[in-house]
Design a protein around this motif. Structure first.
Motif: not given
Length: 118
Positions: A28-29, A46-47, A59-60, A65-66
């Motif tokens: 779940d990231f 940082d994400d 979504t997570d 990714e962004k």
């Protein structure tokens, strides 16, 4: 994560550094909170703390990714400064890679990214 990098590998998803002590993400990231000694990205901080874009409705996975894309681009634009240059010897001087080719190879080999497309 999709793509050429599996979520269970200890590779930094920002710069391709391949000696992280832990996986960047768990189920779940959930981030490992490890800081990459190469680019300085802290997984799990940082994400999701990236305020460069609106997280609402994403979504997570999309947030992660962004955030990676933004961090990577800024890190490169800021001169590829190393977070912990002591672990990188002869390729580094004054905290920066001497050879851009080293990073190009690291990112291509470990992430499947073409440095020039970033």
């Amino acid at each position: 994560m999709e793509g050429s990098v599996e979520m269970n590998k200890n590779i930094c998803l920002i710069c391709g550094y391949n000696e992280l002590e832990e996986r960047p993400y768990y189920s779940d990231f959930a981030g490992s909170n490890e800081i990459c000694p190469c680019c300085g990205f802290e997984f799990g901080m940082d994400d999701f703390d990236c305020d460069e874009f609106d997280h609402e409705g994403l979504t997570d996975k999309e947030i992660v990714e962004k955030s990676h894309d933004i961090w990577r681009k800024q890190w490169i634009e800021n001169g590829i400064e190393l977070f912990n240059p002591k672990i990188f010897s002869p390729e580094v001087r004054n905290g920066k890679f001497l050879k851009r080719d080293y990073l190009v190879l690291q990112m291509k080999k470990n992430l499947g990214l073409d440095f020039n497309d970033i």
